[in-house]
Design a protein around this motif. Structure first.
Motif, PDB file in Angstrom:
ATOM      1  N   ALA A  22      66.883  -1.682  -6.298  1.00 17.38           N
ATOM      2  CA  ALA A  22      65.491  -1.583  -6.735  1.00 17.38           C
ATOM      3  C   ALA A  22      64.944  -2.961  -7.082  1.00 17.38           C
ATOM      4  N   PHE A  23      65.735  -3.759  -7.783  1.00 10.93           N
ATOM      5  CA  PHE A  23      65.280  -5.099  -8.113  1.00 10.93           C
ATOM      6  C   PHE A  23      65.176  -5.956  -6.867  1.00 10.93           C
ATOM      7  N   GLY A  24      65.986  -5.681  -5.859  1.00  5.09           N
ATOM      8  CA  GLY A  24      65.879  -6.402  -4.596  1.00  5.09           C
ATOM      9  C   GLY A  24      64.567  -6.113  -3.904  1.00  5.09           C
ATOM     10  N   VAL A  25      64.151  -4.848  -3.889  1.00  7.43           N
ATOM     11  CA  VAL A  25      62.878  -4.473  -3.278  1.00  7.43           C
ATOM     12  C   VAL A  25      61.724  -5.048  -4.092  1.00  7.43           C
ATOM     13  N   LEU A  26      61.799  -4.935  -5.416  1.00  6.51           N
ATOM     14  CA  LEU A  26      60.747  -5.514  -6.257  1.00  6.51           C
ATOM     15  C   LEU A  26      60.683  -7.027  -6.098  1.00  6.51           C
ATOM     16  N   GLY A  27      61.830  -7.647  -5.952  1.00  8.81           N
ATOM     17  CA  GLY A  27      61.863  -9.089  -5.709  1.00  8.81           C
ATOM     18  C   GLY A  27      61.214  -9.452  -4.385  1.00  8.81           C
ATOM     19  N   ALA A  28      61.473  -8.645  -3.349  1.00  5.77           N
ATOM     20  CA  ALA A  28      60.860  -8.887  -2.043  1.00  5.77           C
ATOM     21  C   ALA A  28      59.344  -8.754  -2.129  1.00  5.77           C
ATOM     22  N   ILE A  29      58.873  -7.743  -2.870  1.00 10.86           N
ATOM     23  CA  ILE A  29      57.432  -7.556  -3.045  1.00 10.86           C
ATOM     24  C   ILE A  29      56.836  -8.739  -3.810  1.00 10.86           C
ATOM     25  N   ALA A  30      57.515  -9.170  -4.864  1.00 13.10           N
ATOM     26  CA  ALA A  30      57.004 -10.282  -5.691  1.00 13.10           C
ATOM     27  C   ALA A  30      56.928 -11.579  -4.896  1.00 13.10           C
ATOM     28  N   VAL A  31      57.986 -11.892  -4.151  1.00 10.53           N
ATOM     29  CA  VAL A  31      57.980 -13.128  -3.362  1.00 10.53           C
ATOM     30  C   VAL A  31      56.917 -13.044  -2.269  1.00 10.53           C
ATOM     31  N   GLY A  32      56.840 -11.895  -1.594  1.00  6.67           N
ATOM     32  CA  GLY A  32      55.822 -11.714  -0.563  1.00  6.67           C
ATOM     33  C   GLY A  32      54.419 -11.818  -1.130  1.00  6.67           C
ATOM     34  N   GLY A  33      54.189 -11.204  -2.289  1.00  9.12           N
ATOM     35  CA  GLY A  33      52.873 -11.267  -2.925  1.00  9.12           C
ATOM     36  C   GLY A  33      52.489 -12.682  -3.315  1.00  9.12           C
ATOM     37  N   GLY A  34      53.458 -13.424  -3.817  1.00  7.98           N
ATOM     38  CA  GLY A  34      53.177 -14.822  -4.168  1.00  7.98           C
ATOM     39  C   GLY A  34      52.806 -15.646  -2.948  1.00  7.98           C
ATOM     40  N   LEU A  35      53.549 -15.461  -1.861  1.00 12.35           N
ATOM     41  CA  LEU A  35      53.249 -16.208  -0.628  1.00 12.35           C
ATOM     42  C   LEU A  35      51.913 -15.777  -0.029  1.00 12.35           C
ATOM     43  N   GLY A  36      51.624 -14.474  -0.081  1.00  8.77           N
ATOM     44  CA  GLY A  36      50.343 -13.986   0.427  1.00  8.77           C
ATOM     45  C   GLY A  36      49.173 -14.521  -0.369  1.00  8.77           C
ATOM     46  N   SER A  37      49.330 -14.616  -1.674  1.00  8.86           N
ATOM     47  CA  SER A  37      48.266 -15.154  -2.520  1.00  8.86           C
ATOM     48  C   SER A  37      48.010 -16.626  -2.240  1.00  8.86           C
ATOM     49  N   VAL A  38      49.076 -17.375  -1.989  1.00 10.34           N
ATOM     50  CA  VAL A  38      48.919 -18.786  -1.628  1.00 10.34           C
ATOM     51  C   VAL A  38      48.207 -18.899  -0.280  1.00 10.34           C
ATOM     52  N   ALA A  39      48.574 -18.042   0.668  1.00  7.20           N
ATOM     53  CA  ALA A  39      47.907 -18.054   1.979  1.00  7.20           C
ATOM     54  C   ALA A  39      46.422 -17.729   1.833  1.00  7.20           C
ATOM     55  N   ARG A  40      46.089 -16.763   0.975  1.00  7.95           N
ATOM     56  CA  ARG A  40      44.680 -16.420   0.740  1.00  7.95           C
ATOM     57  C   ARG A  40      43.933 -17.611   0.151  1.00  7.95           C
ATOM     58  N   PHE A  41      44.538 -18.284  -0.796  1.00  7.18           N
ATOM     59  CA  PHE A  41      43.909 -19.466  -1.397  1.00  7.18           C
ATOM     60  C   PHE A  41      43.630 -20.525  -0.334  1.00  7.18           C
ATOM     61  N   LEU A  42      44.597 -20.746   0.544  1.00  5.98           N
ATOM     62  CA  LEU A  42      44.420 -21.761   1.584  1.00  5.98           C
ATOM     63  C   LEU A  42      43.294 -21.388   2.547  1.00  5.98           C
ATOM     64  N   VAL A  43      43.205 -20.110   2.912  1.00  5.41           N
ATOM     65  CA  VAL A  43      42.137 -19.678   3.822  1.00  5.41           C
ATOM     66  C   VAL A  43      40.782 -19.787   3.138  1.00  5.41           C
ATOM     67  N   THR A  44      40.669 -19.344   1.893  1.00  6.17           N
ATOM     68  CA  THR A  44      39.372 -19.431   1.213  1.00  6.17           C
ATOM     69  C   THR A  44      38.969 -20.885   0.967  1.00  6.17           C
TER      70      THR A  44
END
Length: 155
Positions: A22-44
Motif C-alpha cells: 500500500a505504501f508502495g502504491v501511495l509512494g508511486a502516486i506521490a512521486v508521480g503527482g510531484g512530477l506532474g505538478s512540476v510539468a504543469r508549472f513548466l507548461v504554464t
C-alpha cells in the motif's frame, strides 16, 4: 481443555498483510503527482495568460492531459501486461498532478461572462474530444481493434 492457540499471546495483534504494498502504491502516486505538478508549472510558465486574459496555459495543460489519459488507459488496459504501479504513478499521480480542475474553476470566475461560458464549454467538449483522440491514436498505434457495442457473452 486444549486450544488451538495455546501458548500464543492473545493480546498481540495479527500482522497487517500487504502494508508495504500500500505504501508502495501511495509512494508511486506521490512521486508521480510531484512530477506532474512540476510539468504543469513548466507548461504554464511557457504559455502565459494572453493579453486578453484568456488562460491558454491551463487549457493546453488540461487538453494535453486528457489526450494523454485516453492514450494511457488503452495501453494500460489493452496493450501492456498488468503492473501494480503504472496506473497509480502515471494516471493518478502524474496526470492528476499535471491537469487541474480547480484552476479552471478559479479562472472561470475571473473571466467576463461570455468568455467564461466559452472557456467552460471548450474545456469540457474539447477535453472529451481529446480523450477520444488519445484513445483512438493509441489503438491505431498499438493495432488494438476498436470495440463496438456491448460485449457478447460466449459460452
Amino acid at each position: 481443555m486444549t486450544s488451538s492457540g495455546a501458548g500464543q499471546d492473545v493480546f498481540r495483534g495479527r500482522p497487517v498483510r500487504g502494508r508495504g504494498r500500500a505504501f508502495g502504491v501511495l509512494g508511486a502516486i506521490a512521486v508521480g503527482g510531484g512530477l506532474g505538478s512540476v510539468a504543469r508549472f513548466l507548461v504554464t510558465s511557457a504559455v502565459p495568460v494572453g493579453a486578453s486574459g484568456f488562460p491558454w496555459g491551463t487549457l493546453v495543460i488540461n487538453l494535453s492531459g486528457s489526450f494523454a489519459l485516453g492514450a494511457l488507459m488503452v495501453f494500460i488496459l489493452q496493450v501492456w501486461p498488468p503492473s501494480r504501479y503504472v496506473r497509480p504513478f502515471l494516471g493518478v499521480g502524474f496526470l492528476g498532478g499535471y491537469t487541474t480542475f480547480s484552476t479552471v474553476a478559479v479562472e472561470i470566475t475571473r473571466l467576463a461572462a461570455p468568455t467564461a461560458a466559452v472557456y467552460a464549454a471548450v474545456s469540457l467538449v474539447a477535453g472529451l474530444a481529446a480523450v477520444w483522440c488519445g484513445m483512438t491514436l493509441a489503438r491505431l498505434t498499438a493495432r488494438v481493434p476498436v470495440r463496438r457495442g456491448p460485449r457478447k457473452e460466449t459460452r
